[in-house]
Design a protein around this motif. Sequence first.
Motif, short mmCIF file in Angstrom:
data_model
loop_
_atom_site.label_atom_id
_atom_site.label_comp_id
_atom_site.label_asym_id
_atom_site.label_seq_id
_atom_site.Cartn_x
_atom_site.Cartn_y
_atom_site.Cartn_z
N LEU A 1 0.39 -1.36 0.08
CA LEU A 1 -0.11 -0.24 0.05
C LEU A 1 0.47 1.54 0.38
O LEU A 1 0.47 1.87 -1.13
CB LEU A 1 -0.70 -0.27 0.97
CG LEU A 1 -2.07 -1.10 1.18
CD1 LEU A 1 -3.45 -0.71 2.51
CD2 LEU A 1 -3.10 -0.58 -0.12
N LYS B 1 -0.21 3.44 -3.50
CA LYS B 1 -0.41 4.05 -3.43
C LYS B 1 0.08 5.54 -2.40
O LYS B 1 -0.39 6.61 -2.63
CB LYS B 1 -1.45 4.06 -2.28
CG LYS B 1 -2.69 3.20 -2.58
CD LYS B 1 -3.59 3.51 -3.57
CE LYS B 1 -4.58 2.21 -3.44
NZ LYS B 1 -5.92 2.62 -4.56
N TYR C 1 1.29 5.83 0.68
CA TYR C 1 0.67 6.21 1.91
C TYR C 1 1.67 6.81 2.64
O TYR C 1 2.40 5.53 2.42
CB TYR C 1 0.08 5.25 2.36
CG TYR C 1 -1.64 5.67 1.41
CD1 TYR C 1 -1.83 6.27 0.70
CD2 TYR C 1 -1.76 4.17 1.40
CE1 TYR C 1 -3.55 6.45 0.49
CE2 TYR C 1 -4.02 4.27 0.84
CZ TYR C 1 -3.98 5.15 0.53
OH TYR C 1 -5.35 5.32 -0.13
#
Length: 161
Positions: free
Chosen positions: A58, A62, A64
Amino acid sequence: MMKTTVALLLLLVGVTSGFMVQPSSITNNKPSSTTVLGIGPLAKLANRDDYEEKVNNLMKIKGYSREKAEMEYDAYLDNPTNYALTKGEEYYKELGYKSLMEGVVGEADKRGEGDEVRQRLEDFKKQSQLKATGVLVVALSALVYFKLQFDVTNPMTPHYF
């Protein structure tokens, strides 16, 4: 009395079995390694390596932060269905739709499949309402049955009959 109780239980099982996932609708019958315990975020403790891999993916895909990636993955583990619905709603709102369903139908219209999607949604709604009605009828019938079978009076009230 025993036959009536058994009949009610069989009816209840028959009605509620409609809420169960049918085997034909399962695309991958292998359980996910993230749900070893089958209990959301406790999977973090059960299989730390897999959890770390998902969080790192992730972060990589993404962009993040670690905290945000853990928060997102924990939310998914806590309630995957709600998480997917929330993300879908956010996605379609970013595209300018008012709701998830409006977005699904709107995007289907763009592909020329709007009528088919509307029909599937209508069929799903009817089936869900029918199941809910069945459950309510069974529950209310059971309450009436038990009320008629058992005298539920206040023991402190004198009985003159």
